[in-house]
Write an enzyme that holds these catalytic residues in place. Structure first.
Site, mmCIF file in Angstrom:
data_model
loop_
_atom_site.group_PDB
_atom_site.id
_atom_site.type_symbol
_atom_site.label_atom_id
_atom_site.label_comp_id
_atom_site.label_asym_id
_atom_site.label_seq_id
_atom_site.Cartn_x
_atom_site.Cartn_y
_atom_site.Cartn_z
ATOM 1 N N ASP A 173 -5.954 -7.445 4.792
ATOM 2 C CA ASP A 173 -7.101 -7.046 3.977
ATOM 3 C C ASP A 173 -7.857 -8.293 3.519
ATOM 4 O OD1 ASP A 173 -8.794 -5.597 2.396
ATOM 5 O OD2 ASP A 173 -7.363 -5.300 0.763
ATOM 6 N N ASP B 85 -1.119 -19.034 3.254
ATOM 7 C CA ASP B 85 -1.995 -19.966 2.521
ATOM 8 C C ASP B 85 -2.514 -21.048 3.463
ATOM 9 O OD1 ASP B 85 0.662 -20.624 2.637
ATOM 10 O OD2 ASP B 85 0.835 -21.342 0.583
ATOM 11 N N LYS C 100 4.317 -14.799 4.766
ATOM 12 C CA LYS C 100 4.794 -15.610 3.632
ATOM 13 C C LYS C 100 6.316 -15.476 3.598
ATOM 14 C CE LYS C 100 3.651 -18.029 -0.092
ATOM 15 N NZ LYS C 100 2.890 -19.290 -0.085
ATOM 16 N N TYR D 200 0.823 -1.210 0.000
ATOM 17 C CA TYR D 200 0.000 0.000 0.000
ATOM 18 C C TYR D 200 0.860 1.265 0.000
ATOM 19 C CZ TYR D 200 -3.935 -3.067 0.968
ATOM 20 O OH TYR D 200 -4.892 -4.041 0.893
#
Ligand code: ATP
Length: 331
Positions: A225, A201, A168, A121
């Site tokens: 988000d 994930d 991640k 962002y």
């Protein structure tokens, strides 16, 4: 208090929420300000100076969703700009099973804590060559440490048992690695709260299999988000989930959902996400009695299963939900 009706379904749900917040005994002087598309159409800017001055003065805002154009180079996201302007670094979204709401799970009670100021962002994107675009993900130790501190302090205040960092770092070894290193440092100072980590994930799969096992989730901006909307789906959808953007000086309260252009202007939006955001706001401004009253009435309304908007399988309008809540509050 700065009141931003917003775009799309914003004016409908914010008006409903403001009414029942007052009916519950909340005391405010609303300072109504335009932002987003509504402001752009009227004053040529999505973030008028009057809006910034109002928020700076009042230090608390209650806000509807604002429209951001997808994939077009129009104005930048106003939500992102407000979060940056006021350094609203913590985005907090409580997600819990609600009475009378059909959903795949019972007993879900978790809090999503999302870093709100950086990650992809940053808005730094450029074309390197035709057909090749680079987007920059920015992670800093300062922002990672303060959001981790916020998550652990929240966990302590709310007597939560566990904080889970979702990441991640197997792929983004430096950026997500730094985020995790900061969270681990902070975790060491909170020995009573269990700390663990999950790759994003896998976390998504675990969340849709065993959401009851999660407690406080700590995430960077983008994962936060996406995982927030997933978590909203666990308990009945976006029409129900509230949120707060918290900084050191300013806090802005808003539902997780967007402008819902598909139902805007039809009077059928579920106002409960905005109303539960109002409950969070009332607690934040030191009006816990009004907050409790409003929360109890909203839970009773859901448990009755009588007056429900379409997203919850009912046929009621926004106005009918608001009126029923007012009736419950006046008892
Ligand atoms: P935006 O770009 O502003 O985020 P969007 O359409 O991508 O808008 P949402 O506005 O969050 O995303 O809407 C996603 C879906 O959820 C839509 O089908 C919408 O109608 C539904 N929805 C969102 N909020 C509500 C609500 N308060 N009541 C009923 N349905 C809602």
């Amino acid at each position: 208090m700065t009141l931003i009706p917003g775009d799309g379904i914003g004016p409908e749900v914010i008006a409903a929420a403001a009414r029942v917040m007052e009916a519950a005994g909340g005391r405010f002087r609303w300072d109504v300000q335009k932002a987003g598309k509504a402001a752009f159409d009227e004053c040529g800017t999505p973030i008028p100076d009057a809006l910034i001055r109002s928020i700076r003065r009042n230090r608390v805002g209650f806000k509807g969703p604002l429209e951001t154009q997808v994939g077009r180079v129009g104005y930048r996201s106003v939500n992102v700009a407000l979060r940056k302007t006021f350094d609203l670094y913590a985005n907090v979204r409580p997600i819990r099973t609600l009475p009378g709401v059909r959903s795949p799970f019972s007993g879900v009670d978790l809090i999503v804590v999302r870093e709100n100021t950086e990650d992809v962002y940053s808005g730094i994107e450029h074309q390197i060559a035709p057909g090749v675009v680079e987007s920059v993900k920015v992670i800093t130790a300062r922002a990672s440490r303060r959001i981790a501190r916020y998550a652990f302090e929240l966990a302590g205040r709310e007597r939560r048992r566990r904080v889970t960092s979702i990441h991640k770092a197997n792929i983004m070894k430096l950026s997500d690695g730094l985020f995790l290193a900061c969270a681990r440092q902070v975790a060491k100072r909170h020995a009573r709260i269990k700390y663990d980590e999950l790759i994003v994930d896998n976390a998504c799969m675990q969340l849709v299999l065993r959401p009851q096992e999660f407690d406080v989730l700590l995430l960077e901006n983008l994962y936060g988000d996406i995982v927030s909307d997933l978590c909203a789906g666990l308990v009945g959808g976006l029409g129900l989930v509230p949120g707060a953007n918290i900084g050191n000086r300013v806090a802005i309260f808003e539902a997780v959902h967007g402008t819902a252009p598909d139902i805007a202007g039809k009077g059928v939006a579920n106002p409960l996400a905005a109303i539960f955001s109002g409950v969070m706001l009332l607690r934040h401004v030191g009006q816990p009695a009004a907050a409790d009253r409003l929360e109890r009435a909203a839970l009773r309304l859901l448990a009755e299963r009588r007056t429900r908007t379409r997203d919850l399988g009912g046929t009621a309008t926004t106005a009918q939900v608001t009126e029923r809540l007012e009736a419950l509050l006046s008892r």
